[in-house]
Design a protein around this motif. Structure first.
Motif, PDB file in Angstrom:
ATOM      1  N   GLY A  64      -2.789  -1.366   2.122  1.00 50.63           N
ATOM      2  CA  GLY A  64      -3.277  -0.298   1.241  1.00 50.63           C
ATOM      3  C   GLY A  64      -4.737   0.004   1.550  1.00 50.63           C
ATOM      4  N   THR A  65      -5.135   1.229   1.255  1.00 46.57           N
ATOM      5  CA  THR A  65      -6.483   1.630   1.676  1.00 46.57           C
ATOM      6  C   THR A  65      -7.580   1.159   0.723  1.00 46.57           C
ATOM      7  OG1 THR A  65      -6.203   3.742   0.545  1.00 46.57           O
ATOM      8  CG2 THR A  65      -5.676   3.689   2.883  1.00 46.57           C
ATOM      9  N   ASP A  66      -7.221   0.915  -0.551  1.00 45.35           N
ATOM     10  CA  ASP A  66      -8.286   0.637  -1.528  1.00 45.35           C
ATOM     11  C   ASP A  66      -9.138  -0.575  -1.178  1.00 45.35           C
ATOM     12  OD1 ASP A  66      -7.860   2.839  -3.093  1.00 45.35           O
ATOM     13  OD2 ASP A  66      -6.493   1.837  -4.477  1.00 45.35           O
ATOM     14  N   ALA A  78      -1.935   4.423   4.993  1.00 49.18           N
ATOM     15  CA  ALA A  78      -1.683   5.855   4.877  1.00 49.18           C
ATOM     16  C   ALA A  78      -2.155   6.386   3.538  1.00 49.18           C
ATOM     17  CB  ALA A  78      -0.186   6.132   5.040  1.00 49.18           C
ATOM     18  N   GLN A  79      -2.430   7.679   3.536  1.00 50.21           N
ATOM     19  CA  GLN A  79      -2.751   8.360   2.274  1.00 50.21           C
ATOM     20  C   GLN A  79      -1.490   8.955   1.652  1.00 50.21           C
ATOM     21  OE1 GLN A  79      -5.598   7.515   1.288  1.00 50.21           O
ATOM     22  NE2 GLN A  79      -7.251   8.833   1.954  1.00 50.21           N
ATOM     23  N   MET A 137       5.251   3.065   0.005  1.00 53.72           N
ATOM     24  CA  MET A 137       5.627   3.270  -1.403  1.00 53.72           C
ATOM     25  C   MET A 137       6.648   4.397  -1.564  1.00 53.72           C
ATOM     26  SD  MET A 137       2.219   2.664  -3.696  1.00 53.72           S
ATOM     27  CE  MET A 137       1.282   1.144  -3.619  1.00 53.72           C
ATOM     28  N   GLY A 172       0.826  -1.215   0.000  1.00 54.33           N
ATOM     29  CA  GLY A 172       0.000   0.000   0.000  1.00 54.33           C
ATOM     30  C   GLY A 172       0.852   1.253   0.000  1.00 54.33           C
ATOM     31  N   THR A 173       0.160   2.378  -0.044  1.00 53.31           N
ATOM     32  CA  THR A 173       0.833   3.686  -0.087  1.00 53.31           C
ATOM     33  C   THR A 173       1.827   3.861   1.056  1.00 53.31           C
ATOM     34  OG1 THR A 173      -1.084   4.690  -1.127  1.00 53.31           O
ATOM     35  CG2 THR A 173       0.381   6.180   0.034  1.00 53.31           C
ATOM     36  N   ARG A 227       2.341  -5.265  -1.890  1.00 52.66           N
ATOM     37  CA  ARG A 227       1.555  -5.007  -3.097  1.00 52.66           C
ATOM     38  C   ARG A 227       0.602  -3.845  -2.901  1.00 52.66           C
ATOM     39  NH1 ARG A 227      -0.958 -10.818  -4.351  1.00 52.66           N
ATOM     40  NH2 ARG A 227       0.880 -12.049  -3.916  1.00 52.66           N
ATOM     41  N   ASP A 228       0.221  -3.274  -4.000  1.00 54.54           N
ATOM     42  CA  ASP A 228      -0.930  -2.386  -3.982  1.00 54.54           C
ATOM     43  C   ASP A 228      -2.098  -3.250  -3.533  1.00 54.54           C
ATOM     44  OD1 ASP A 228      -3.337  -0.961  -5.035  1.00 54.54           O
ATOM     45  OD2 ASP A 228      -1.824   0.383  -5.841  1.00 54.54           O
ATOM     46  N   SER A 229      -2.954  -2.730  -2.669  1.00 52.55           N
ATOM     47  CA  SER A 229      -4.019  -3.600  -2.148  1.00 52.55           C
ATOM     48  C   SER A 229      -5.041  -3.970  -3.207  1.00 52.55           C
ATOM     49  CB  SER A 229      -4.695  -2.969  -0.928  1.00 52.55           C
ATOM     50  OG  SER A 229      -5.557  -1.918  -1.315  1.00 52.55           O
TER      51      SER A 229
HETATM   52  N1  ASP Z   1      -3.694   1.958  -4.180  1.00 51.66           N
HETATM   53  C1  ASP Z   1      -3.205   2.016  -2.817  1.00 51.66           C
HETATM   54  C2  ASP Z   1      -3.492   0.672  -2.170  1.00 51.66           C
HETATM   55  O1  ASP Z   1      -4.623   0.397  -1.868  1.00 51.66           O
HETATM   56  C3  ASP Z   1      -3.863   3.110  -2.093  1.00 51.66           C
HETATM   57  C4  ASP Z   1      -3.453   3.264  -0.647  1.00 51.66           C
HETATM   58  O2  ASP Z   1      -2.734   2.492  -0.063  1.00 51.66           O
HETATM   59  O3  ASP Z   1      -3.881   4.268  -0.057  1.00 51.66           O
HETATM   60  O4  ASP Z   1      -2.583  -0.100  -1.984  1.00 51.66           O
END
Ligand code: ASP
Length: 346
Positions: free
Chosen positions: A98-100, A125-126, A20, A16-17, A66-68
């Protein structure tokens, strides 16, 4: 006298973010998934979040990176397995995610980790930890502090910590891709608010049903989440989709209504029923509407659809996929659906 040893916390990193890399681009920041090892992540934490060392003895595990958007049922089971196999060694667990798709993972873990007797806190996190003015650092610090306070009634569950709020994991919904206040739990108050102190709500935690069956960690991949729209293409769905499915979560309009005036839509529901496919009706974000209020909602119930109440769409999809992954699921579905396994609806 020697000070008491710090509580042991497991931090599971999934991506996730949060971790990253950011690089500037013409159209704004561009985020990419870096190479990470438990050692390099622990080093980053020591450098960027040194206060963690005052709160807990944190062990870092990089389970995936990974990206979620690239996580799903196999990863939910992997995270649950990792926690189950070692959680007696820790006071609590923090999952960086990740938030998604965090709301889906939180819902899945709430079912897979029953009975959850320790805090399992998902956060993310954003803005990445390496960026200026990020929310990664403060989300992590509070999540670790909550997890390390150890078992206490409201914290002993799968929860989500974001922007000063601790929320029940299977009731959350991502509300923004840019605000630091990324999550909300539309129909239930926060479990705790973090200001100068961590203030837990005084309410009781959700009731734990001791007679609820144990669910095997198996998700049915033939469950689809379908949104109704004005002019819903029911004919195309009936002809091409239904034969490949074993369950449908139908996201309907906010008052629990759908285009039931359309004979093709009704035919779609009847075909699903003939094929013994449960159709669960939910509204975006979960609504406390009563589907009996309008004729356009009552007709759904008359056609045998199951109303999900105030459950979020994310949790509804996860619960339906999990229940339909159980042996004899289609036969027992309605009975199983009514069980509140982890306080997933009011
Ligand atoms: N695309 C990212 C995820 O879900 C977004 C995030 O982490 O805020 O991994």
């Amino acid at each position: 006298m020697r000070p008491a040893p710090l509580p042991r916390i497991l931090i599971i990193y999934t991506g996730g973010t949060f971790g990253m890399n950011v690089s500037p681009s013409r159209s704004g920041a561009r985020l990419s998934v870096p190479r990470l090892s438990p050692q390099s992540l622990a080093r980053d934490f020591r450098k960027q979040v040194p206060e963690l060392a005052q709160i807990a003895n944190c062990e870092v595990s990089v389970l995936m990176n990974r990206d979620s958007a690239h996580l799903g049922p196999p990863e939910w089971c992997k995270i649950a397995d990792r926690i189950r196999s070692t959680w007696k060694n820790y006071r609590g667990v923090v999952i960086l995610h990740g938030t998604d798709t965090l709301a889906y993972t939180a819902s899945a873990l709430s079912f897979l980790l029953r009975p959850c007797l320790k805090p399992v806190v998902l956060t993310g996190a954003q803005r990445p930890l390496s960026a200026l003015r990020n929310d990664a650092r403060r989300n992590l610090v509070s999540a670790v502090e909550i997890a390390s306070a150890g078992p206490r009634p409201l914290a002993n569950q799968v929860s989500v910590f974001f922007d000063d709020e601790l929320l029940q994991g299977n009731r959350v919904h991502k509300r923004s891709a840019t605000d630091y206040h990324a999550f909300e739990s539309p129909h239930i108050e926060a479990l705790a608010l973090v200001g100068t102190e961590i203030r837990y709500r005084s309410a009781k935690p959700f009731p734990r049903s001791s007679h609820a069956p144990v669910l095997i960690p198996q998700f049915n991949p033939k469950v689809a989440l379908i949104h109704v729209t004005p002019g819903f293409p029911a004919k195309a769905y009936s002809a091409h989709l239904l034969e490949h499915l074993e369950g449908i979560v139908l996201n309907v309009f906010p008052s629990g209504t759908a285009p039931t005036h359309d004979p093709e839509f009704v035919k779609f529901l009847r075909t699903a029923r003939r094929r013994k496919l449960p159709v669960i009706v939910v509204t975006e974000g979960g609504s406390n509407a009563d589907p009996n209020t309008y004729e356009a909602g009552r007709a759904l119930l008359d056609e045998g659809c199951i109303w999900a109440g105030d459950m979020t769409t994310e949790c509804c999809f996860v619960k339906a996929s999990l229940l339909l992954g159980q042996p004899h699921a289609q036969r027992d579905f309605e009975k199983l659906w009514k069980i509140r396994f982890a306080g997933e609806a009011g």
